[in-house]
Design a protein around this motif. Sequence first.
Motif, PDB file in Angstrom:
ATOM      1  N   ARG A 221      20.306  17.123   4.093  1.00 48.14           N
ATOM      2  CA  ARG A 221      20.838  18.841   5.159  1.00 48.14           C
ATOM      3  C   ARG A 221      19.545  20.037   5.520  1.00 48.14           C
ATOM      4  O   ARG A 221      18.681  20.106   6.156  1.00 48.14           O
ATOM      5  CB  ARG A 221      21.734  19.271   4.682  1.00 48.14           C
ATOM      6  N   ASP A 222      18.189  19.647   4.261  1.00 50.71           N
ATOM      7  CA  ASP A 222      16.449  19.911   4.769  1.00 50.71           C
ATOM      8  C   ASP A 222      16.271  19.264   3.599  1.00 50.71           C
ATOM      9  O   ASP A 222      16.158  19.817   2.419  1.00 50.71           O
ATOM     10  CB  ASP A 222      17.219  21.411   3.800  1.00 50.71           C
ATOM     11  N   VAL A 223      15.860  18.640   4.558  1.00 51.62           N
ATOM     12  CA  VAL A 223      14.792  17.415   4.068  1.00 51.62           C
ATOM     13  C   VAL A 223      13.166  18.354   2.993  1.00 51.62           C
ATOM     14  O   VAL A 223      12.763  17.589   2.212  1.00 51.62           O
ATOM     15  CB  VAL A 223      14.124  16.396   4.348  1.00 51.62           C
ATOM     16  N   VAL A 224      12.837  19.791   3.239  1.00 52.26           N
ATOM     17  CA  VAL A 224      12.190  20.394   3.878  1.00 52.26           C
ATOM     18  C   VAL A 224      11.837  20.971   1.772  1.00 52.26           C
ATOM     19  O   VAL A 224      11.534  20.573   0.701  1.00 52.26           O
ATOM     20  CB  VAL A 224      11.516  21.041   4.381  1.00 52.26           C
ATOM     21  N   THR A 225      13.266  21.412   1.772  1.00 51.69           N
ATOM     22  CA  THR A 225      13.182  22.835   0.917  1.00 51.69           C
ATOM     23  C   THR A 225      14.216  21.830  -0.833  1.00 51.69           C
ATOM     24  O   THR A 225      14.297  22.023  -1.546  1.00 51.69           O
ATOM     25  CB  THR A 225      14.232  23.755   1.213  1.00 51.69           C
ATOM     26  N   ASP A 226      15.127  20.635  -0.056  1.00 52.24           N
ATOM     27  CA  ASP A 226      15.697  19.105  -0.921  1.00 52.24           C
ATOM     28  C   ASP A 226      15.665  18.292  -0.215  1.00 52.24           C
ATOM     29  O   ASP A 226      16.420  17.642  -0.261  1.00 52.24           O
ATOM     30  CB  ASP A 226      16.983  20.502  -0.733  1.00 52.24           C
ATOM     31  N   PRO A 227      14.393  17.730  -0.718  1.00 53.55           N
ATOM     32  CA  PRO A 227      14.452  16.629  -0.159  1.00 53.55           C
ATOM     33  C   PRO A 227      14.742  15.407  -1.228  1.00 53.55           C
ATOM     34  O   PRO A 227      15.652  15.529  -2.743  1.00 53.55           O
ATOM     35  CB  PRO A 227      12.748  16.279  -0.694  1.00 53.55           C
ATOM     36  N   CYS A 228      15.143  14.026  -0.618  1.00 53.18           N
ATOM     37  CA  CYS A 228      15.350  13.015  -2.072  1.00 53.18           C
ATOM     38  C   CYS A 228      14.546  12.909  -2.829  1.00 53.18           C
ATOM     39  O   CYS A 228      13.453  12.914  -2.676  1.00 53.18           O
ATOM     40  CB  CYS A 228      15.707  11.934  -0.794  1.00 53.18           C
ATOM     41  N   GLU A 229      15.009  12.668  -4.143  1.00 50.92           N
ATOM     42  CA  GLU A 229      14.172  12.579  -5.520  1.00 50.92           C
ATOM     43  C   GLU A 229      13.792  11.070  -5.390  1.00 50.92           C
ATOM     44  O   GLU A 229      12.846  10.478  -6.617  1.00 50.92           O
ATOM     45  CB  GLU A 229      14.927  12.985  -6.592  1.00 50.92           C
ATOM     46  N   LEU A 230      14.489  10.187  -5.097  1.00 44.80           N
ATOM     47  CA  LEU A 230      14.555   8.789  -5.207  1.00 44.80           C
ATOM     48  C   LEU A 230      13.538   8.018  -3.848  1.00 44.80           C
ATOM     49  O   LEU A 230      12.654   6.934  -4.419  1.00 44.80           O
ATOM     50  CB  LEU A 230      15.791   7.826  -4.365  1.00 44.80           C
ATOM     51  N   VAL A 231      12.771   8.917  -3.514  1.00 43.86           N
ATOM     52  CA  VAL A 231      11.993   7.846  -2.193  1.00 43.86           C
ATOM     53  C   VAL A 231      10.229   9.116  -2.345  1.00 43.86           C
ATOM     54  O   VAL A 231      11.055   9.956  -2.834  1.00 43.86           O
ATOM     55  CB  VAL A 231      12.158   7.286  -0.846  1.00 43.86           C
ATOM     56  N   ASN A 232       8.855   8.759  -1.868  1.00 45.88           N
ATOM     57  CA  ASN A 232       8.364   9.549  -1.514  1.00 45.88           C
ATOM     58  C   ASN A 232       8.150  10.344  -0.261  1.00 45.88           C
ATOM     59  O   ASN A 232       8.545   9.533   0.361  1.00 45.88           O
ATOM     60  CB  ASN A 232       6.776   8.729  -1.470  1.00 45.88           C
ATOM     61  N   PRO A 233       7.863  11.467  -1.385  1.00 40.97           N
ATOM     62  CA  PRO A 233       8.142  12.435   0.197  1.00 40.97           C
ATOM     63  C   PRO A 233       7.132  12.786   1.392  1.00 40.97           C
ATOM     64  O   PRO A 233       7.451  12.863   2.507  1.00 40.97           O
ATOM     65  CB  PRO A 233       8.370  13.487   0.170  1.00 40.97           C
ATOM     66  N   PHE A 234       6.460  11.545   1.794  1.00 44.16           N
ATOM     67  CA  PHE A 234       5.063  11.531   2.256  1.00 44.16           C
ATOM     68  C   PHE A 234       5.362  10.987   3.512  1.00 44.16           C
ATOM     69  O   PHE A 234       4.555  12.486   4.872  1.00 44.16           O
ATOM     70  CB  PHE A 234       4.024  10.553   2.074  1.00 44.16           C
ATOM     71  N   VAL A 235       6.330  10.673   3.613  1.00 41.95           N
ATOM     72  CA  VAL A 235       6.401   9.902   5.507  1.00 41.95           C
ATOM     73  C   VAL A 235       7.588  10.913   6.085  1.00 41.95           C
ATOM     74  O   VAL A 235       7.121  11.148   7.423  1.00 41.95           O
ATOM     75  CB  VAL A 235       6.809   8.519   5.570  1.00 41.95           C
ATOM     76  N   ALA A 236       8.522  11.517   5.531  1.00 41.85           N
ATOM     77  CA  ALA A 236       9.029  12.278   5.758  1.00 41.85           C
ATOM     78  C   ALA A 236       8.370  13.858   6.265  1.00 41.85           C
ATOM     79  O   ALA A 236       8.231  14.495   7.472  1.00 41.85           O
ATOM     80  CB  ALA A 236      10.285  12.865   5.009  1.00 41.85           C
ATOM     81  N   GLN A 237       7.301  14.193   5.171  1.00 40.06           N
ATOM     82  CA  GLN A 237       5.974  15.673   5.239  1.00 40.06           C
ATOM     83  C   GLN A 237       6.187  15.486   6.274  1.00 40.06           C
ATOM     84  O   GLN A 237       5.671  15.881   7.966  1.00 40.06           O
ATOM     85  CB  GLN A 237       5.824  15.690   4.435  1.00 40.06           C
ATOM     86  N   GLN A 238       5.129  13.960   7.515  1.00 43.62           N
ATOM     87  CA  GLN A 238       4.232  13.110   7.852  1.00 43.62           C
ATOM     88  C   GLN A 238       5.513  13.199   9.321  1.00 43.62           C
ATOM     89  O   GLN A 238       4.158  13.912  10.585  1.00 43.62           O
ATOM     90  CB  GLN A 238       3.368  11.912   7.802  1.00 43.62           C
ATOM     91  N   MET A 239       6.323  13.653   9.151  1.00 47.53           N
ATOM     92  CA  MET A 239       7.426  13.460  10.892  1.00 47.53           C
ATOM     93  C   MET A 239       7.715  14.110  10.808  1.00 47.53           C
ATOM     94  O   MET A 239       8.223  14.985  11.945  1.00 47.53           O
ATOM     95  CB  MET A 239       8.344  12.399  10.258  1.00 47.53           C
ATOM     96  N   HIS A 240       7.407  15.686  10.139  1.00 50.43           N
ATOM     97  CA  HIS A 240       7.910  16.931  10.265  1.00 50.43           C
ATOM     98  C   HIS A 240       9.456  16.238  10.264  1.00 50.43           C
ATOM     99  O   HIS A 240      10.295  17.452  10.933  1.00 50.43           O
ATOM    100  CB  HIS A 240       7.384  17.327  11.231  1.00 50.43           C
ATOM    101  N   LEU A 241      10.382  16.607   9.514  1.00 54.05           N
ATOM    102  CA  LEU A 241      11.855  15.885   9.703  1.00 54.05           C
ATOM    103  C   LEU A 241      12.761  17.123   8.662  1.00 54.05           C
ATOM    104  O   LEU A 241      11.649  17.367   7.846  1.00 54.05           O
ATOM    105  CB  LEU A 241      12.004  14.300   8.963  1.00 54.05           C
ATOM    106  N   GLY A 242      13.408  17.265   8.782  1.00 54.91           N
ATOM    107  CA  GLY A 242      14.573  18.686   8.586  1.00 54.91           C
ATOM    108  C   GLY A 242      15.838  17.783   8.267  1.00 54.91           C
ATOM    109  O   GLY A 242      16.188  18.944   7.151  1.00 54.91           O
ATOM    110  N   PHE A 243      15.757  16.610   8.412  1.00 58.89           N
ATOM    111  CA  PHE A 243      17.193  16.045   7.966  1.00 58.89           C
ATOM    112  C   PHE A 243      17.378  15.489   8.204  1.00 58.89           C
ATOM    113  O   PHE A 243      16.644  14.413   9.457  1.00 58.89           O
ATOM    114  CB  PHE A 243      18.483  16.871  10.084  1.00 58.89           C
ATOM    115  N   TYR A 244      18.291  14.263   7.917  1.00 54.67           N
ATOM    116  CA  TYR A 244      19.007  13.041   7.673  1.00 54.67           C
ATOM    117  C   TYR A 244      20.226  12.929   7.120  1.00 54.67           C
ATOM    118  O   TYR A 244      20.897  12.987   6.952  1.00 54.67           O
ATOM    119  CB  TYR A 244      17.778  12.380   6.688  1.00 54.67           C
TER     120      TYR A 244
END
Length: 240
Positions: free
Chosen positions: A96-119
């Motif tokens: 629900r909040d990719v920035v403050t509570d990211p998925c710990e199973l994957v590298n967060p780099f791509v989500a950060q580059q895409m400026h994702l907030g939700f998945y």
Amino acid sequence: MMDSMKYPGLIPSNEHKRLEALQPYQVLGTPGQEVFNDFVSVVARLFDMPIALVSLVRADDVVFIGNEGLPEALVVAREDSMCSVAILNDGLTEFRDVVTDPCELVNPFVAQQMHLGFYAGQALRTPDGLAVGSLCVMDRRPRQLSAQEGELLKELALVAQELLRLQAAHATNPTLMATLRTRLDGPVQQSLNRLTTLAELGQWEETTDTADAQGYTASRLDEARYLAQTLYRELQAARG
């Protein structure tokens, strides 16, 4: 092969069987891929989100065979994609909040580059129940799916599964997929027109918690689920 020692949580116990089951669905670049792009465009609109994807999770990477809001034929490393996590779950995978509570199973780099907030993603399965990919929606801001929206994504995942099976069975028959697009254009456009009207009516409400506003929202979800069920029936009929 992906470094399973670095990302062991992404490798399911049935990985060998899963990869074997994936082979018939390697439809990237075959005739009819436009159908997947049309489908995810509709999905993005139904959820009012900028990004929707149909993905296949391969041994080392994730390929998007239908996407809305991202470059064509985007491929990312498996350890960089939350779709790799979606195939591990029976139900909805939601961050629900990719920035403050990211998925710990994957590298967060791509989500950060895409400026994702939700998945949010739902696994796509073969008839034997093996997860080969996912249908997902993403937003630039944090949000949360309602229970009804979660059910809608599940029903749309069934549609995506039927598309995959149809494409796998008729990968060399562009005529079938073109005919299917023509057959689906009518009901899809009618539903989208009704959804647009309901959204415009909702904008006249001062707040989203009035009885009328909630009624418009409920009607939009009902229309979206009707469209998902219509697509599913049409695809089953086409597959025979």
